[in-house]
Structures are given as C-alpha cells and as structure tokens.
Design an enzyme around this catalytic site. Sequence first.
Site, PDB file in Angstrom:
ATOM      1  N   GLU A 172      -4.269   3.269  -2.184  1.00  0.00           N
ATOM      2  CA  GLU A 172      -4.866   3.195  -3.341  1.00  0.00           C
ATOM      3  C   GLU A 172      -5.513   4.326  -3.716  1.00  0.00           C
ATOM      4  O   GLU A 172      -6.011   5.325  -2.814  1.00  0.00           O
ATOM      5  CB  GLU A 172      -5.791   2.000  -3.640  1.00  0.00           C
ATOM      6  CG  GLU A 172      -5.310   0.398  -3.147  1.00  0.00           C
ATOM      7  CD  GLU A 172      -6.391  -0.538  -3.354  1.00  0.00           C
ATOM      8  OE1 GLU A 172      -7.089  -0.610  -4.389  1.00  0.00           O
ATOM      9  OE2 GLU A 172      -6.079  -1.708  -2.781  1.00  0.00           O
ATOM     10  N   HIS A 215       4.815  -2.581  -6.660  1.00  0.00           N
ATOM     11  CA  HIS A 215       3.902  -3.268  -5.732  1.00  0.00           C
ATOM     12  C   HIS A 215       3.926  -4.810  -6.026  1.00  0.00           C
ATOM     13  O   HIS A 215       3.997  -5.760  -5.196  1.00  0.00           O
ATOM     14  CB  HIS A 215       2.524  -2.654  -5.454  1.00  0.00           C
ATOM     15  CG  HIS A 215       1.473  -3.739  -4.669  1.00  0.00           C
ATOM     16  ND1 HIS A 215       1.866  -3.643  -3.175  1.00  0.00           N
ATOM     17  CD2 HIS A 215       0.424  -4.284  -4.834  1.00  0.00           C
ATOM     18  CE1 HIS A 215       0.869  -4.562  -2.654  1.00  0.00           C
ATOM     19  NE2 HIS A 215       0.124  -5.187  -3.883  1.00  0.00           N
ATOM     20  N   ASP A 243     -11.190  -4.462  -7.397  1.00  0.00           N
ATOM     21  CA  ASP A 243      -9.894  -4.025  -7.268  1.00  0.00           C
ATOM     22  C   ASP A 243      -8.815  -4.263  -8.036  1.00  0.00           C
ATOM     23  O   ASP A 243      -9.037  -5.499  -8.389  1.00  0.00           O
ATOM     24  CB  ASP A 243      -9.821  -4.439  -5.942  1.00  0.00           C
ATOM     25  CG  ASP A 243      -8.601  -3.580  -5.308  1.00  0.00           C
ATOM     26  OD1 ASP A 243      -8.269  -2.240  -5.465  1.00  0.00           O
ATOM     27  OD2 ASP A 243      -7.899  -4.034  -4.370  1.00  0.00           O
ATOM     28  N   GLU A 258      -3.977  -0.459   2.963  1.00  0.00           N
ATOM     29  CA  GLU A 258      -3.388  -0.480   1.514  1.00  0.00           C
ATOM     30  C   GLU A 258      -3.616   0.882   0.783  1.00  0.00           C
ATOM     31  O   GLU A 258      -4.629   1.163   0.758  1.00  0.00           O
ATOM     32  CB  GLU A 258      -3.940  -1.401   0.727  1.00  0.00           C
ATOM     33  CG  GLU A 258      -3.296  -2.862   0.984  1.00  0.00           C
ATOM     34  CD  GLU A 258      -3.617  -4.004  -0.255  1.00  0.00           C
ATOM     35  OE1 GLU A 258      -3.470  -3.785  -1.198  1.00  0.00           O
ATOM     36  OE2 GLU A 258      -4.059  -5.267   0.278  1.00  0.00           O
ATOM     37  N   ASP A 314      -7.779   0.207   1.245  1.00  0.00           N
ATOM     38  CA  ASP A 314      -8.199  -1.213   0.989  1.00  0.00           C
ATOM     39  C   ASP A 314      -7.777  -2.314   2.097  1.00  0.00           C
ATOM     40  O   ASP A 314      -6.794  -2.738   1.706  1.00  0.00           O
ATOM     41  CB  ASP A 314      -8.041  -1.568  -0.416  1.00  0.00           C
ATOM     42  CG  ASP A 314      -8.917  -2.736  -0.800  1.00  0.00           C
ATOM     43  OD1 ASP A 314     -10.148  -2.752  -0.674  1.00  0.00           O
ATOM     44  OD2 ASP A 314      -8.156  -3.594  -1.408  1.00  0.00           O
ATOM     45  N   THR A 349      -2.919  -1.290  -4.402  1.00  0.00           N
ATOM     46  CA  THR A 349      -1.734  -0.545  -3.883  1.00  0.00           C
ATOM     47  C   THR A 349      -0.836   0.113  -4.707  1.00  0.00           C
ATOM     48  O   THR A 349      -0.294  -0.630  -5.482  1.00  0.00           O
ATOM     49  CB  THR A 349      -0.995  -1.617  -2.951  1.00  0.00           C
ATOM     50  OG1 THR A 349      -2.130  -2.199  -2.048  1.00  0.00           O
ATOM     51  CG2 THR A 349      -0.056  -0.768  -1.958  1.00  0.00           C
ATOM     52  N   LYS A 402     -10.590  -9.122   2.861  1.00  0.00           N
ATOM     53  CA  LYS A 402     -10.560  -7.847   2.201  1.00  0.00           C
ATOM     54  C   LYS A 402     -11.959  -7.528   2.598  1.00  0.00           C
ATOM     55  O   LYS A 402     -12.196  -6.319   2.502  1.00  0.00           O
ATOM     56  CB  LYS A 402     -10.537  -8.133   0.857  1.00  0.00           C
ATOM     57  CG  LYS A 402      -9.075  -8.660   0.173  1.00  0.00           C
ATOM     58  CD  LYS A 402      -7.931  -7.777   0.610  1.00  0.00           C
ATOM     59  CE  LYS A 402      -7.907  -6.122  -0.211  1.00  0.00           C
ATOM     60  NZ  LYS A 402      -6.812  -5.576  -0.074  1.00  0.00           N
TER      61      LYS A 402
END
Lengths: 425, 425
Positions: free
Chosen positions: A202, A134, A127, A200, A235, A352, A255
């Site tokens: 993404e 952001h 990631d 999030e 995410d 993000t 996460k």
Amino acid sequence: MAKSFIPVASEHHFPIQNIPFGTGIKPGDSLPRCVSRLGDFAVDLKELENQGFFADVLPHPVFQGSFLNDFMSLSRTQWVGVRGKLQHLLSEDTPTLRDNQELRQAVLVPIENFTSTLPVQIGDYTDFSSSKHHALNLSFMFGGPNSSLRPNWLRLPVAYHSRASSVRISGHPVTRPKGQVKLPDKEDSVYQISEKVDYELEMAFFVGGKVNELGDPIDVERARENIFGLSLLNDWSSRDLKVWEYVPLGCFNSKNFISTISPWIVTLEALEPFKQSLPAQDPQPLPYLNETDHSSYNIRLDSLIKTPSMEAPHKISESNMLYLYWSITQQLAHHTESGCNLRVGDMMGTGTISGPDQSSLGCLLELTWAGKNPIELPSGEKRTFLEDGDELILTGACTGEGYTIGFGEVVSKVTPALQDKYFHN
Amino acid sequence: MAKSFIPVASEHHFPIQNIPFGTGIKPGDSLPRCVSRLGDFAVDLKELENQGFFADVLPHPVFQGSFLNDFMSLSRTQWVGVRGKLQHLLSEDTPTLRDNQELRQAVLVPIENFTSTLPVQIGDYTDFSSSKHHALNLSFMFGGPNSSLRPNWLRLPVAYHSRASSVRISGHPVTRPKGQVKLPDKEDSVYQISEKVDYELEMAFFVGGKVNELGDPIDVERARENIFGLSLLNDWSSRDLKVWEYVPLGCFNSKNFISTISPWIVTLEALEPFKQSLPAQDPQPLPYLNETDHSSYNIRLDSLIKTPSMEAPHKISESNMLYLYWSITQQLAHHTESGCNLRVGDMMGTGTISGPDQSSLGCLLELTWAGKNPIELPSGEKRTFLEDGDELILTGACTGEGYTIGFGEVVSKVTPALQDKYFHN
C-alpha cells in the site's frame, strides 16, 4: 538539472529533487530529531533551525521535537519554503554549506551512523480500499467468476478505521500472530498460530496543514492542502484470523498486530513531475467526490521476498500507484463527509494496490489465488503465505530524466510466534 | 460509613466513596488541569501535588499536565495510593483540609465555576460488541425471527477499530451528519443529511498501567491491571449511512462523526462493591479468554430524551452493565491476542448494552425496532430516530447502602447539519 555538491547517482532514491522528511537518532543523541535526506546523508533540520537557516520561512521553531508533527501542522507554503531552502543550501552552486567543513560536520550525518525512527506521531490510522483490481480479485476469489464489486464500491472509497499503536518503521520484525481460527474440519474455533501471514502493498499518506473542525467536511477540491506526503506501507494481514473474525464489523486482530512504513516521507512537490490523470470514473462520483484534478502518481511499486536460503531478494510483483480507482484526495474528502475531524499526523492507507496482471498483484493472497497456486522462487522453494525467517521488501520509485525520486524500502522479517501459557508450539 | 466534611447527599454521584478523576479549567486558568471530584466541588490535584500531598505515594509529579495520562501510566498500587490520600484528606475526621480555609480555597473549586475537558489523551479507540441481547436483536431485526448470532459471536468478543479524533465530552453538540445514503426506491446513492441519527448506550473503559509490548498478548487473568477506570459512552450512529457503507469492512463514516463520554472516570476501586459474577458462558471460552473472575458491575444505566417542547427529560430505557456477555477483561485480553500493543490512554467501548426487555434496550434502533414502532413521549410527540434540537442524556449509577457511586451524565443535543456547496437543505 539541479545538482548537489554531494554526488548522488541517478538511480539513488534521494537526490536533491526529492528532499523527504524523517526522524532518527544521531550518534551521541538519546532522542530522535527531525531530518531530511540527501544521498547517503541525513540532513539535520534541528541544527539548521538552531542556526537560523529557516528563520525567514517558518513562523516559529518546528524541528525541535522527536516527530515531524509540528512542521506538518504548518501550511504547504511553509513546507515548500523549507524544501526550497534545503535545495538551495545543498545545491552545488551554493557555498554556504558546501565550503564550510564545520557546518557540514554538524548538519550532514552519514546514513550508516543514523538510526531512523517513526517520523510521525500518528493520531488515527485509516485504511481504504481504493484499487479496483484488488477489490475485484477478492470478489472473484471468494464469490466465483461471476461475482462483481459490492454495490457501494464504485460509489465511495470504502474504508475502515485501523490501529495506530502498532505502526512501526522498516526493519521492525513481524512476530507471527496467534489468534482464533476456525478450521473447516472442526466444529469449534481454536487458538493457534496464524498460518496465513500475508503482506499488503500500500501507500500511506499523512495529514498536515490546517485541519477541519468536527462537523465540517473537507472539500475534495482542497483536500490536497491537507496531504503532507507519502510513504510505503506494508499493511500486514493474517488471512486465517481474518475470515473468522471479520463478519460483520470488519478486520480487527487480523490487522492490528503490525503495520510497517518506510521511514522517509516524500512530499507532493517531489512527486509533482510524476502526477498523471486517472481514467474518468464510471459511474461519475457524487459531487462531493467529483474532482477537477483526478490523478495519482506514476510510482513503480515492487514487492520482493528473501527466504533464509536465498542469497538475494527476488521480485514477486511490480505494481504502480496509478492503479488506484479512488485518488488520495477523494479518500480524504470522503473520510470527512459526515463530519469526522482529521488531525495533523493522521495516517491513511490506500489499501492493497494491485494492477491488471498476474505480475502486478499486491499481496500473496492474490499472487497465489488464496494459496491455490504457490509462487515458485529461484531457490526452488514455494510459498503460499510467509514462513518464519522470510523477509518481505517493498520498494517504490519514480523515474525522472536522469534522476529518481524514491521512497527507500520497507523490509520486514517474519519471526516465530511467542510462546505463552495458552500456546506451545 | 466514611463521610466527608463536605456534605454530600446519599443520591449524589460523587461522595467520598467515589473519587473519580477528570480534567478541566479553573477560573483564571487557560489550560485544563487534573482534578478529582467530591460533591459539588472539583478537587485540584495539581495544587495538592505541588503542596507535596502525594510525595509519599507517587514516584514523580503526574498531575502537572492537561490530561490524566501521566497518572494513568502508573500502577494500580499508585492509583489506590492517591485515592486513599484523597479519601483521608477529605474525611470529616481529618483537620488538614477541613480546618484550613486558605487550603480549601486553593484546592476546592465549586463545580459551577469549573469547565470539564476531555480527561484523557486517547491513543486508539476500539469498540466491542459484548451485549448478547443487543447482538441478537440486530440479528432478528435484519435476519428475521429465525436468525441467530453469527457463528463467531459466542467464541470471541467481536470488535472494530473506531475513531479517536472525534471523541468529545458531555455537552458537545452532535452536528447531524451528511453522507452517502442508498434509498430503496433509487438506483443510485445520494448525498444527503442522515435521517436516522441514533444514540448507543455504552460504557467506555480506559487503558492504564504497564502496557504490553507489540507481539506480547495480555493474559486475561491480569487484564484488570490495565484498566484505569470507566465512563459513560454515547457511541453515536448514523443508521442510514451505516447500511450503505458497512459491507464488507465495517462501520466508518456512520460512526466517526462523534462519540461522547462523561467527563469523570470512575475507578475499579469505587466500583468494587458493585461487582457481580456473570453467568457461566456457553460454550466455554477458549483458555485465553477463560477467566477465574468472570464479572461485571451492577451499574444502572438510564437513557433519557428531551425534545424542544418537553420541560423535563423523559426516561426511555433502563439498562445495566451486568447485561454484558463478554467482560471488559475478556475484551482487553482478546484485543491483544494477536500481539496488538495497547497504550496508556486507549479507550475501549463495550458496544451497546441492551437487556432482555423492551424497557432495557440501549438504542433507538432497538427501542423502535428499526423505526417500525415509534416511541411515544409525554409531550405527545413520537420519535423513531433523533430530530434536530433533541437532547439525549445517558446517566449511570450504583446504589450502595446510604450512598451512590455515579458517573454523572452525557448530555448531547442534536444540531442541524451544516450547509455546504454539495448540500442545501
């Protein structure tokens, strides 16, 4: 404009211009198979391959398994070859499938009878943090209005290794995580349910093609050859677990409890008409990150919420994939700078994606400014973070002339934490 | 004491008490096969399985592939069943194999004709920080003598997701990484070769058994059931890439260029006689991390170096797996606290294992105190970090009464960085 013999409305995400790839289970099957999609039909690639339709564009069978990896391991030329075959076969001018009822029966699966599955056997999941808005918002939020980006942020696409085992597709519930949290008024940390479950927004992109050997970086100018396609990615984050665990080694249990993707992978070819140059970067990146074609895609990315008392989802944000500072090709090149080998099926997240306005922020942490300004919903409810029963929907689409290239959506409902012997609600 | 009909010296790492598992290529084979090891022989498990030797302890064939994962997916009972069969078959008192020259020929492969391969198809790789001495040393090194551990360190086993694609076995060269480095006297970062390539002495452990579902944590009291076995791990680090990239999301390219493991996985059964309780933890862990049997293994862990001008490797450190603060069962339980699902084949690293003395530190960063105090070698050379051509050897063993349970070694030679268009030496 190209049309299929199957009618597809102009706002539908999957017209003949799209031709995404996925996997799923047909009625009567026990294992997933590889498919494409047109309108409200899944298009059975295994069946088409078995009937020889790809014999002149593919070197060997690649659609016989339950994941797209075999196909992804080929080259862009072959991906484009299959795409072209499918567009031809589905065209209103081609009688082969159009006029063959038996073949249509075998190949076209009404989407309501089709269960999508995770399309890719994911090797590693990485990631990135590639949206400047952001990153700046988080700096301001936790460092005050005079904060700025970390010194490395404008020099390299910051990234961390994430967790592949917990990637799921749209529809999978998000079990509220439990974990260690440090409350400001207590000396010791406690084990409790996460009270700050956030989404999030993404984009994910998937590695394909001839990958690099360990020790041998991928040139940024050729990185596009290793990008098979994109999907939406939610995410998920637990903000309260994160602040306690993440110094100094980064996010872990905050996460890895789930990440959800949309089930259809949209190719770079479908997105090509929506490619746009990104603003020149300042400072200019080092040569290994400096690319001739510094660009992203004009994909409108909406976030919606639906609480149990709401009748319809409510849009809370509208972002865009153009709000990237670091392109996906720069991300991929940077990933291999020190020699890390990629594998077909690796998944990358952009981080993000937030835009410049309050209306274009990609997570509740930003939308509510760390929970200080709850968002108000049409139902009269307020939300800082997500509550049990809330559904969060991400959707993304490019608007062409008379058609849409879409990603479908990622829908996820937050469900209550499981009880265990260490935790009782 | 149990003995095999194959003579094994008391200091040899692989006596009949060990029975580790691995994979590799036999003469004439093109694909790796599953094996065990006794003395200087690989023991062909595929052949034994084909001949029916495991029929009463295994539910179905598990040694037909090129990785151990099928076998690892069974339960401890079955792992122990196979171990027992092998110990019986290899015993000096059992004629079955001992007196059957044809069977011996088929099953026992002289190790010099055998090429070990990566034994496990690794799902995700997670690296912990579980040695208190190591964590404290890094605090002192970068924060000064009045520093202490981060507030979360004594409350949870800090960890980060690492990279599975670049795990290799002993013998694989370590190509010196290139990457972005920020030099103290320059305003901008530069792309150059890493000048601070370091080793990290760790133990790896591998997930097996019936794993948890997403959302459902593993109880610390049962975590042992999901640990198949252990190997040595050299978790290579580029210290100069790290300091520039790692705030705030943790290590990325400074770690993912390679991690090397020893090719034989030693089971918990083999290590059981060397299990020792660890000191009580203060503060007492939260209930989900509080275990009845808080223990580790008395495994002596040596680090050795051999530069091109040295005739033999020179020991630079002697550590021990007892220098863990967080046990491997606590690490595994914590990994799943928020619901992360493990998969058979996942690899975990303990983090660098350092002891209390200058002679028991597990990496050059600590041994040279960030490069300030170079180590002196018998050749008259000095080293702060590793130079091209240097070999770094990790080895580990438990000393029993008249026998040794060993891990073999991880040997890696540092080779020069590859040239590319962005970098010329």
